[in-house]
Motif scaffolding. Sequence first.
Motif, mmCIF file in Angstrom:
data_model
loop_
_atom_site.group_PDB
_atom_site.id
_atom_site.type_symbol
_atom_site.label_atom_id
_atom_site.label_comp_id
_atom_site.label_asym_id
_atom_site.label_seq_id
_atom_site.Cartn_x
_atom_site.Cartn_y
_atom_site.Cartn_z
ATOM 1 N N LEU A 1 1.065 -1.622 -0.043
ATOM 2 C CA LEU A 1 -0.178 0.116 -0.166
ATOM 3 C C LEU A 1 0.445 1.170 -0.352
ATOM 4 N N GLY A 2 1.930 1.358 0.718
ATOM 5 C CA GLY A 2 3.054 2.340 0.801
ATOM 6 C C GLY A 2 3.993 2.102 1.927
ATOM 7 N N ASP A 3 4.837 3.263 2.019
ATOM 8 C CA ASP A 3 5.654 3.429 2.779
ATOM 9 C C ASP A 3 5.482 4.554 4.071
ATOM 10 N N GLU A 4 5.832 3.825 5.697
ATOM 11 C CA GLU A 4 6.075 4.275 6.683
ATOM 12 C C GLU A 4 7.398 4.646 6.946
ATOM 13 N N ALA A 5 7.830 5.598 6.879
ATOM 14 C CA ALA A 5 8.566 7.163 7.399
ATOM 15 C C ALA A 5 9.436 6.606 8.261
ATOM 16 N N VAL A 6 10.286 6.300 9.079
ATOM 17 C CA VAL A 6 10.693 6.003 10.453
ATOM 18 C C VAL A 6 12.310 6.803 10.204
ATOM 19 N N LEU A 7 12.811 7.625 11.160
ATOM 20 C CA LEU A 7 13.561 7.960 11.955
ATOM 21 C C LEU A 7 14.698 7.450 12.745
ATOM 22 N N ASP A 8 15.672 7.103 12.709
ATOM 23 C CA ASP A 8 16.322 6.513 13.662
ATOM 24 C C ASP A 8 17.142 7.919 14.132
ATOM 25 N N VAL A 9 16.843 8.353 15.943
ATOM 26 C CA VAL A 9 17.860 8.907 16.886
ATOM 27 C C VAL A 9 18.898 9.120 16.493
ATOM 28 N N ARG B 1 13.721 5.207 18.035
ATOM 29 C CA ARG B 1 12.925 4.930 16.997
ATOM 30 C C ARG B 1 11.475 6.519 17.111
ATOM 31 N N VAL B 2 11.625 7.304 15.762
ATOM 32 C CA VAL B 2 10.521 7.922 15.311
ATOM 33 C C VAL B 2 9.789 7.358 14.432
ATOM 34 N N SER B 3 8.672 7.382 14.747
ATOM 35 C CA SER B 3 7.632 6.831 13.228
ATOM 36 C C SER B 3 6.740 8.304 12.585
ATOM 37 N N LEU B 4 6.913 8.217 11.282
ATOM 38 C CA LEU B 4 6.308 9.478 10.642
ATOM 39 C C LEU B 4 5.195 9.283 10.061
ATOM 40 N N ASN B 5 5.048 10.395 9.384
ATOM 41 C CA ASN B 5 3.376 9.740 8.565
ATOM 42 C C ASN B 5 3.711 9.026 7.438
#
Length: 570
Positions: A330-338, A472-476
Amino acid sequence: MSARVWRPRPPLSRAAVARLVQLNGVFNVITAVVPAHHGRMAALAPFVPAAGILSARAATAAAGALLIHLGAGLRRGRLRAWQLAVVVAGAAIGLHLVKGLDVAAAVVSAALLTMLVAVRQEFKALPGPRSRWRAPAALIGFAGAGFLLGLFEIAVRADHLIGTPGVRAWAEHAALGLIGVTGPVEFARPWAADTVSYTTGTFGLLAVLAAVVLHLRPGEPRTVRSDDEEQRLRRLLARYGGGDSLGYFALRSDKALIWTPSGNAAVAYRVVRGVSLAAGDPIGAESAWPEAIAAWLADGERHGWTPAVLGCGRAGAAAYARAGLDVIELGDEAVLDVGTFSLDGRAMRSVRQAVNRIRRAGYTCTAVRQRDLSATDLAAVVHAADRFRDGTVERGFSMALSRLGDPADGDCLMVLAHDESGELRGVLQFVPWGADGISLDLMRGDRTAPNGLTELMVVTAVEAGPALGIRRVSLNFAVLRSVFARAEQLGAGPVLRLWHRLLRLFSRVWQIESLYRANAKYLPMWQPRYLCFPTARDLPRIAVAALTAEAFLPVRRSAAPVAELALSSC
């Protein structure tokens, strides 16, 4: 219970019955449109008035249309669809005879009725609880309107009546006209009689059609979650919530829960337009997921709901696939590694400049757990977030909690941006993602603030991560992100470019591309998210249900403002 016992497609007998019913509906429509044999009409004329014959032909066409519509419900095993198909097939036998002594067509309808009675055991799906009174209300409403309009038409033609029939005869004539029967009132001009007959007859058909459609509409049960269920779900999230960034959103008040008998796993879902819509992975021990999924699928089968999963991760998609559902990305989730996130480098230039620009304008930003805010400060945040909201609709389902300031959400992280005068100008809320992650829930900002407000708040959340134990920080979530990314690469094919153009067109309404680009500038790790569904022909219904749940399509109930949600939870 094994997940393999669920059948993603209806049994052949049920699917065959649905097809035969729909074919018979087409046959009925054709026989109603094709002119009847003149000899049969002449034989029928002494017994049935012309208006009755015409009404019977119209009713036969309506019956055919209903049978075509009922096929979808029969395919899903709905008891109400079967009951109505039996009634319509039985009525069609008489209608074929009244409209032109069409014995052959009547025999076909009789055969259909016999077949439906013989396969009764295949249709067991329970009716929806909310559709009980809407169908009778529609029936009475349309019929009442037709009755009053018929009375009015007789009244305005009172000087063209034969004799002096009273108002009681007028009422009887209008009431009988609703079912296609000629009443006691006689008109000096035939066209006047036909006008009243067709008006009342049309409203009678409309009343039946509207009642049938509402009767078949799947109910959306009210979600009732006990305090015990709430606490059990929170314990599961505390133990297993680190596996899926969408897990905490199962705590939405409009999601029901299906549990395993042992209580160590659950599926959170909401019924929308006849679709049992789950979001994310099942909650709990992964070893118990098949049992929870099987219970959820069995519940949907019992009620005639179409199962679908929106935005599950790789592990969840594999579990749903083993249970019999088809899976597409369906799509992808944006995840930032702190630990690796940095504003340095050319690739982060736009974010770095935006953050520096708004900081020079005097803006400051802090990250704080909700439980550490005073009641006064929390109330101010709730009020500001409600004021910053664009419109009155609270959007979101799969990645939105749709509440702010609830005391039960004390672990949520709030990022608050203030201008040089100390006024609150922006709010982010992140929900917990296990013990060491956060997932973006709410993003609100003053639209009069300078550019860079959002970037400042996101960067502040990431920079505050180490002190708060966040890795971990999950964005939209970016729908169909790969299409945009691949279309920008050298050598993109014509099909991909066409698909890209279509998505850009849709982005004018749903901001698909802008959301992708808003995430991409932080150089996140992209984690795929999947859509699970029974068959390809169910995708249009699932798409409508998903857009409705996410509040991109109109819903029958309005969402409460954030401030009201907060006050109601205190």
